[in-house]
Design a protein around this motif. Structure first.
Motif, PDB file in Angstrom:
ATOM      1  N   VAL A  31      35.386  47.778  42.358  1.00  0.00           N
ATOM      2  CA  VAL A  31      35.486  47.592  40.909  1.00  0.00           C
ATOM      3  C   VAL A  31      34.152  47.992  40.303  1.00  0.00           C
ATOM      4  O   VAL A  31      33.084  47.662  40.835  1.00  0.00           O
ATOM      5  CB  VAL A  31      35.796  46.124  40.544  1.00  0.00           C
ATOM      6  CG1 VAL A  31      35.934  45.967  39.030  1.00  0.00           C
ATOM      7  CG2 VAL A  31      37.046  45.636  41.259  1.00  0.00           C
ATOM      8  N   TYR A  32      34.217  48.711  39.169  1.00  0.00           N
ATOM      9  CA  TYR A  32      32.977  49.109  38.486  1.00  0.00           C
ATOM     10  C   TYR A  32      33.138  48.936  36.985  1.00  0.00           C
ATOM     11  O   TYR A  32      34.189  49.210  36.414  1.00  0.00           O
ATOM     12  CB  TYR A  32      32.629  50.570  38.787  1.00  0.00           C
ATOM     13  CG  TYR A  32      31.498  51.085  37.930  1.00  0.00           C
ATOM     14  CD1 TYR A  32      30.216  50.556  38.047  1.00  0.00           C
ATOM     15  CD2 TYR A  32      31.718  52.085  36.980  1.00  0.00           C
ATOM     16  CE1 TYR A  32      29.177  51.005  37.240  1.00  0.00           C
ATOM     17  CE2 TYR A  32      30.684  52.543  36.179  1.00  0.00           C
ATOM     18  CZ  TYR A  32      29.418  51.997  36.306  1.00  0.00           C
ATOM     19  OH  TYR A  32      28.402  52.435  35.501  1.00  0.00           O
ATOM     20  N   ASP A  33      32.051  48.485  36.364  1.00  0.00           N
ATOM     21  CA  ASP A  33      31.932  48.435  34.902  1.00  0.00           C
ATOM     22  C   ASP A  33      30.470  48.696  34.565  1.00  0.00           C
ATOM     23  O   ASP A  33      29.567  48.235  35.279  1.00  0.00           O
ATOM     24  CB  ASP A  33      32.372  47.067  34.366  1.00  0.00           C
ATOM     25  CG  ASP A  33      32.548  47.069  32.852  1.00  0.00           C
ATOM     26  OD1 ASP A  33      33.695  46.959  32.388  1.00  0.00           O
ATOM     27  OD2 ASP A  33      31.531  47.172  32.129  1.00  0.00           O
ATOM     28  N   ARG A  34      30.227  49.420  33.485  1.00  0.00           N
ATOM     29  CA  ARG A  34      28.836  49.737  33.104  1.00  0.00           C
ATOM     30  C   ARG A  34      28.085  48.500  32.636  1.00  0.00           C
ATOM     31  O   ARG A  34      26.855  48.478  32.604  1.00  0.00           O
ATOM     32  CB  ARG A  34      28.816  50.818  32.040  1.00  0.00           C
ATOM     33  CG  ARG A  34      29.470  50.419  30.727  1.00  0.00           C
ATOM     34  CD  ARG A  34      29.576  51.587  29.769  1.00  0.00           C
ATOM     35  NE  ARG A  34      30.221  51.206  28.521  1.00  0.00           N
ATOM     36  CZ  ARG A  34      30.533  52.067  27.561  1.00  0.00           C
ATOM     37  NH1 ARG A  34      30.266  53.358  27.720  1.00  0.00           N
ATOM     38  NH2 ARG A  34      31.117  51.645  26.453  1.00  0.00           N
ATOM     39  N   CYS A  43      34.543  40.100  38.858  1.00  0.00           N
ATOM     40  CA  CYS A  43      34.717  40.165  40.318  1.00  0.00           C
ATOM     41  C   CYS A  43      34.595  38.784  40.961  1.00  0.00           C
ATOM     42  O   CYS A  43      35.308  38.481  41.927  1.00  0.00           O
ATOM     43  CB  CYS A  43      33.720  41.139  40.926  1.00  0.00           C
ATOM     44  SG  CYS A  43      34.096  42.868  40.535  1.00  0.00           S
ATOM     45  N   GLU A  44      33.717  37.948  40.441  1.00  0.00           N
ATOM     46  CA  GLU A  44      33.617  36.591  40.967  1.00  0.00           C
ATOM     47  C   GLU A  44      34.886  35.800  40.671  1.00  0.00           C
ATOM     48  O   GLU A  44      35.363  35.031  41.511  1.00  0.00           O
ATOM     49  CB  GLU A  44      32.395  35.888  40.380  1.00  0.00           C
ATOM     50  CG  GLU A  44      31.078  36.399  40.941  1.00  0.00           C
ATOM     51  CD  GLU A  44      29.870  35.738  40.296  1.00  0.00           C
ATOM     52  OE1 GLU A  44      30.063  34.941  39.338  1.00  0.00           O
ATOM     53  OE2 GLU A  44      28.741  36.012  40.736  1.00  0.00           O
ATOM     54  N   HIS A  45      35.432  35.977  39.491  1.00  0.00           N
ATOM     55  CA  HIS A  45      36.646  35.243  39.114  1.00  0.00           C
ATOM     56  C   HIS A  45      37.827  35.614  40.007  1.00  0.00           C
ATOM     57  O   HIS A  45      38.596  34.743  40.421  1.00  0.00           O
ATOM     58  CB  HIS A  45      36.990  35.525  37.648  1.00  0.00           C
ATOM     59  CG  HIS A  45      38.193  34.778  37.159  1.00  0.00           C
ATOM     60  ND1 HIS A  45      38.121  33.497  36.647  1.00  0.00           N
ATOM     61  CD2 HIS A  45      39.520  35.113  37.122  1.00  0.00           C
ATOM     62  CE1 HIS A  45      39.329  33.081  36.309  1.00  0.00           C
ATOM     63  NE2 HIS A  45      40.191  34.037  36.575  1.00  0.00           N
ATOM     64  N   TRP A  46      37.966  36.917  40.308  1.00  0.00           N
ATOM     65  CA  TRP A  46      39.125  37.392  41.061  1.00  0.00           C
ATOM     66  C   TRP A  46      38.808  37.665  42.535  1.00  0.00           C
ATOM     67  O   TRP A  46      39.695  38.107  43.266  1.00  0.00           O
ATOM     68  CB  TRP A  46      39.681  38.656  40.418  1.00  0.00           C
ATOM     69  CG  TRP A  46      40.217  38.439  39.035  1.00  0.00           C
ATOM     70  CD1 TRP A  46      39.649  38.834  37.862  1.00  0.00           C
ATOM     71  CD2 TRP A  46      41.426  37.755  38.667  1.00  0.00           C
ATOM     72  NE1 TRP A  46      40.425  38.454  36.785  1.00  0.00           N
ATOM     73  CE2 TRP A  46      41.520  37.794  37.258  1.00  0.00           C
ATOM     74  CE3 TRP A  46      42.439  37.133  39.397  1.00  0.00           C
ATOM     75  CZ2 TRP A  46      42.583  37.215  36.566  1.00  0.00           C
ATOM     76  CZ3 TRP A  46      43.502  36.564  38.701  1.00  0.00           C
ATOM     77  CH2 TRP A  46      43.570  36.598  37.314  1.00  0.00           C
TER      78      TRP A  46
END
Length: 372
Positions: A31-34, A43-46
């Motif tokens: 997973v990537y987001d700027r 990412c921690e949540h899921w």
């Protein structure tokens, strides 16, 4: 195990992530987001693996993986193009691109590279849309003559949208939503169904306008549109989108024998009904107690309602992955994505201009196996 990569961790990304629980054959490789903080929170949540660049995400995907482009609409073209150049199949949130010349270049690039380029929404693969398609193919209402489709969401600028949060805490992107406009954001929910059933739209006669000025980020973007669609092989259809009129997500298919209807475009399990036409004491009317139409076999994994939606957002990516593994054409084809984009942009940009002939074409969609 089939592999996905997710680019963009905003509001809509949670709707995709929550569907993973009912799609055990799917794995998220990266997973990537700027926005590093948003990436970490999502990412921690899921419990999903984060990477720190687009290149790292593309490297983490196998050749038969799918990129989910869930970025803001203004970034769709750039991200879609980068993924195609890298040789990756792409499933893009709507719209495919903000301008038609951009969408055409993506379509050409995907064809040149032998890649799949699909566009949301994938509710066309859901139970409600497939049930209506089954009813049409089996002539339950007789020959369809006219369709009314509504995508009105209420007077959204007065809603408490500043307090709307996704499951992992992302705010509803009000400025993006108002800037992009409800037609580009929502028309595809019924356009996808209609194009799947009847194929190409040959002419769009539309009007669009901003009826609620001074919304954050709107910049004159239409918040109302109405279009009459003329299909090459289908009934005349009127489609309306707004964030002003009272909430109404009905679709009504008027046939020789009565009316097929569904009340909820954003619910895969929405009831499909048929009201036969009758004469009672010289009055012509539809039956006041329509019967429900059901498919004869189990359909697809369902996701429980969250907010306004009860949709499995991973039906589209799963269809792409199945098409790859089975070496068959994808139902959400490149032509489907391009044609839906052209029709949507024609409605969005209509203003007071009137008619526009479509230049792209798309065949009707093969029904899902459980909806034959």
């Amino acid at each position: 195990m089939s592999t996905l990569g997710i680019i963009g961790c905003g509001f809509v990304a949670d709707l995709y992530a929550r569907a993973l629980a009912v799609m055990p054959g799917l794995r998220v490789a990266a997973v990537y987001d700027r926005d590093a903080a948003r990436l970490r929170t999502f990412c921690e949540h899921w419990s999903l693996p984060a990477v720190d660049s687009l290149d790292a995400l593309l490297a983490a995907l196998p050749a038969d993986g799918i990129v989910l482009n869930l970025t803001n609409p203004d970034a769709h073209f750039e991200i879609n193009r980068a993924c195609l150049i890298a040789g990756r199949h792409v499933y893009s949130e709507k719209p495919l691109a903000m301008r038609m010349e951009q969408a055409r270049s993506l379509h050409a690039l995907a064809a040149e590279r032998g890649l799949m380029l699909s566009s949301a929404p994938c509710s066309v693969l859901g139970e409600a849309a497939q049930t209506l398609g089954h009813a049409l193919r089996h002539g339950i209402a007789g020959t369809p003559r006219l369709i009314y489709a509504e995508l009105d969401d209420g007077f959204v600028p007065q809603a408490a949208y500043a307090r709307w949060r996704s499951e992992s805490g992302a705010p509803w992107p009000a400025e993006d939503e108002f800037h992009v406009g409800c037609t580009l954001e929502h028309a595809g929910y019924y356009l996808g169904w209609l194009i799947a059933w009847f194929g190409s739209v040959r002419r769009v006669v539309a009007a669009s306008a901003e009826v609620i000025p001074d919304k954050p980020g709107s910049n004159g973007t239409p918040d109302f549109s109405t279009a009459t669609l003329f299909f090459e092989n289908g009934p005349v259809t009127r489609l309306t989108c707004s964030i002003a009129a009272p909430h109404d997500h009905r679709i009504r298919i008027v046939g020789d024998n009565g009316v097929l209807s569904c009340d909820a475009a954003w619910d895969n399990a929405a009831k499909v009904r048929f009201a036969r036409r009758l004469t009672l004491r010289r009055r012509l009317m539809e039956h006041p107690f329509p019967r429900r139409i059901r498919l004869p076999r189990p359909t697809h994994p369902h996701v429980k309602r969250w907010g306004a939606a009860a949709m499995n957002f991973l039906l589209g990516p799963q269809e792409m992955l199945d098409a790859l593994s089975e070496r068959r054409p994808c139902r959400l084809s490149n032509d489907f994505a391009l044609h839906m984009t052209e029709v949507t942009l024609a409605i969005q940009n209509a203003g007071e201009a009137g008619a526009q002939d479509m230049t792209t074409r798309c065949a009707p969609m093969e029904p899902m196996p459980w909806a034959q």
